[in-house]
Design a protein around this motif. Structure first.
Motif, short mmCIF file in Angstrom:
data_model
loop_
_atom_site.label_atom_id
_atom_site.label_comp_id
_atom_site.label_asym_id
_atom_site.label_seq_id
_atom_site.Cartn_x
_atom_site.Cartn_y
_atom_site.Cartn_z
N GLY A 50 0.79 -1.22 0.00
CA GLY A 50 0.00 0.00 0.00
C GLY A 50 0.82 1.28 0.00
O GLY A 50 0.28 2.36 0.28
N ILE A 51 2.12 1.19 -0.31
CA ILE A 51 2.98 2.37 -0.34
C ILE A 51 3.21 2.78 -1.78
O ILE A 51 3.90 2.06 -2.53
CB ILE A 51 4.33 2.10 0.36
N PRO A 52 2.67 3.90 -2.24
CA PRO A 52 2.91 4.35 -3.61
C PRO A 52 4.40 4.48 -3.88
O PRO A 52 5.13 5.05 -3.07
CB PRO A 52 2.20 5.70 -3.68
N SER A 53 4.85 3.95 -5.02
CA SER A 53 6.28 3.87 -5.30
C SER A 53 6.56 4.35 -6.71
O SER A 53 5.82 4.04 -7.64
CB SER A 53 6.79 2.43 -5.12
N TYR A 54 7.69 5.06 -6.86
CA TYR A 54 7.99 5.72 -8.13
C TYR A 54 9.46 5.52 -8.49
O TYR A 54 10.35 5.79 -7.68
CB TYR A 54 7.67 7.21 -8.04
N GLY A 55 9.71 5.04 -9.70
CA GLY A 55 11.06 4.93 -10.22
C GLY A 55 11.50 6.27 -10.77
O GLY A 55 10.98 6.73 -11.79
N VAL A 56 12.46 6.91 -10.10
CA VAL A 56 12.80 8.31 -10.42
C VAL A 56 14.31 8.53 -10.51
O VAL A 56 14.82 9.58 -10.12
CB VAL A 56 12.20 9.28 -9.37
N SER A 57 15.05 7.57 -11.02
CA SER A 57 16.49 7.78 -11.20
C SER A 57 16.74 9.03 -12.03
O SER A 57 15.94 9.37 -12.93
CB SER A 57 17.11 6.57 -11.89
#
Length: 468
Positions: A422-429
């Protein structure tokens, strides 16, 4: 597993003439931070953090010592052992005005045999404008950049409104035991930023094409279709043949297509990509973004292997096994089917649909369809306004107006398990590269030296913006 946009974003050629080379546009970073990042990367590559080598704990201890020396309290830095691997958790204390933010990356790497490489894979080599070494791309570059950025923030006296928690896993490339453990430790976390996905894509002439932001991953599931019967002597064949029955089942599967689907993320992807993609494919993308039920648009997109996975669940046969002797009728025949399941679709629903397609209930020995293992489902993360604004600011500092393209990845990163909790996660390299420079998991893995300062500035911008 470093997931980067390759052919997907190469098609965005309409912007080449408007943008500057990423390295020329990268904001200046102080020499101390730059040098620290190089030091961290060099030391990190030297740890052979391959499964079974027992080097992940040593690497984690090295990073922990660097964080403590840079101002982190000893009680806020933990190396958590998991068998012969480890996770590293470090908490940058905030005022508590907002819920914590997690920073994710992984310390382990896939194997590299020195005899196959031109250079020692476990020694950082700087040559011809590149850093070489196992893990320089996947994922020790961003591990080093994130740690160097946290040390910079400490030195600057930055006081975030929320705790910023570094959560480095130790077996992302294999069993993800540390990832699963980390994903359950921080139920209070509001979001996660992952350095193992996302980033900018450069054209062959080093001009930026687009910035790719990962916000979803398809669920990976393995399905086995099995046909059994008593078999017999090959001199007395009969119609009830396990191999033939399995072949018929697979032909049915090959002819079936799962329904087209769309969500906020994929519609945003096709809206952005369609504007920069020429011809019928680009027009189909735009129509699909506005109407995901447009049958003609679906047909055009599905015909392209680069994009079919973006609009539906896909299941494809990848391995076969059958029979036990050349002079005996087969008693068993099995097919392994790899499924990449659209976010939000239940794995059991996919298994049931495959069963409905391939099983002939009138058969003397009907096929069986089973799921292998326990796939982890990962819902798509919402395109939060605060995240999008922070990424926009970070991108604009290097490439004003460069398109930000949300993306769903077909593979798996640590974000998979955090999203499942339930933790929104974002790939942001913040790493900008040409697809032709991407040798993650391969020989002579490398990263452009000029990418370092841009990535350092990118993470500094993200953390100060989202930490305010």
């Amino acid at each position: 597993m470093k997931l980067r946009a390759a052919a997907t974003l190469i098609l965005l050629s309409g912007l080449y003439g408007q943008a500057m080379p990423a390295d020329a546009a990268a904001p200046a970073v102080d020499a101390k931070t730059h040098d620290k990042a190089v030091e961290l990367l060099g030391k990190g590559v030297g740890f052979r953090t391959v499964m079974g080598q027992g080097q992940v704990p040593a690497y984690a201890q090295y990073l922990a010592a660097q964080l403590k020396a840079g101002g982190f309290a000893a009680e806020d830095v933990q190396v958590q052992m998991h068998g012969d691997t480890a996770a590293l958790v470090a908490r940058y204390r905030g005022t508590g005005g907002k819920r914590p933010m997690l920073l994710s990356a992984h310390m382990d790497v896939v194997e590299a045999k020195p005899a196959d490489w031109t250079r020692d894979p476990f020694k950082l080599v700087t040559e011809g404008g590149y850093f070489y070494g196992r893990g320089v791309l996947d994922n020790k570059f961003d591990v080093s950049v994130i740690v160097a950025t946290l040390l910079r923030l400490k030195a600057e006296g930055f006081k975030p409104s929320r705790d910023i928690i570094l959560a480095l896993s130790g077996d992302e490339e294999t069993a993800m035991v540390t990832t699963r453990a980390l994903s359950k430790q921080f139920p209070e976390a509001e979001l996660l930023l992952n350095g193992d996905a996302g980033g900018g894509t450069l054209a062959a002439n080093d001009k930026p094409v687009a910035y790719n932001l990962q916000a979803a991953e398809k669920t990976y599931a393995t399905v086995v279709i099995e046909v059994t019967n008593p078999g017999g002597h090959s001199s007395r064949p009969h119609a009830d043949n396990a191999i033939y029955d399995l072949s018929t089942a697979l032909q049915k599967l090959a002819a079936y297509q799962f329904p087209a689907q769309a969500d906020e993320l994929t519609r945003a992807f096709f809206r952005a990509t369609g504007k920069q993609t020429a011809g019928a494919l680009g027009q189909a993308m735009l129509r699909f973004a506005e109407d995901p039920k447009d049958a003609e648009a679906i047909k055009v997109i599905a015909a392209d292997p680069e994009y079919v996975g973006m609009i539906r669940t896909t299941c494809v046969a990848t391995m076969l096994s059958g029979g036990h002797a050349e002079n005996a009728l087969p008693q068993r025949a099995t097919a392994t089917v790899n499924c990449r399941i659209f976010p939000g679709v239940a794995v059991e629903d996919v298994r049931r649909q495959i069963a409905d397609v391939v099983i002939d209930p009138a058969a003397k020995h009907p096929a069986k369809v089973e799921i292998i293992g326990e796939p982890t489902q990962s819902p798509a993360s919402p395109l939060r306004e605060d995240v999008m604004q922070a990424v926009r600011k970070a991108v604009d500092r290097r490439q004003p107006g460069l398109p930000i393209v949300p993306q769903m990845s077909p593979g798996a990163t640590d974000s998979l398990h955090f999203r499942a909790e339930g933790i929104p996660s974002y790939g942001v390299s913040g790493l900008y590269m040409r697809p032709t420079d991407d040798f993650a998991h391969g020989l002579n893995e490398r990263v452009p030296v000029t990418a370092l300062d841009g990535d350092l500035d990118h993470w500094h911008t993200l953390l100060t913006e989202l930490g305010r």
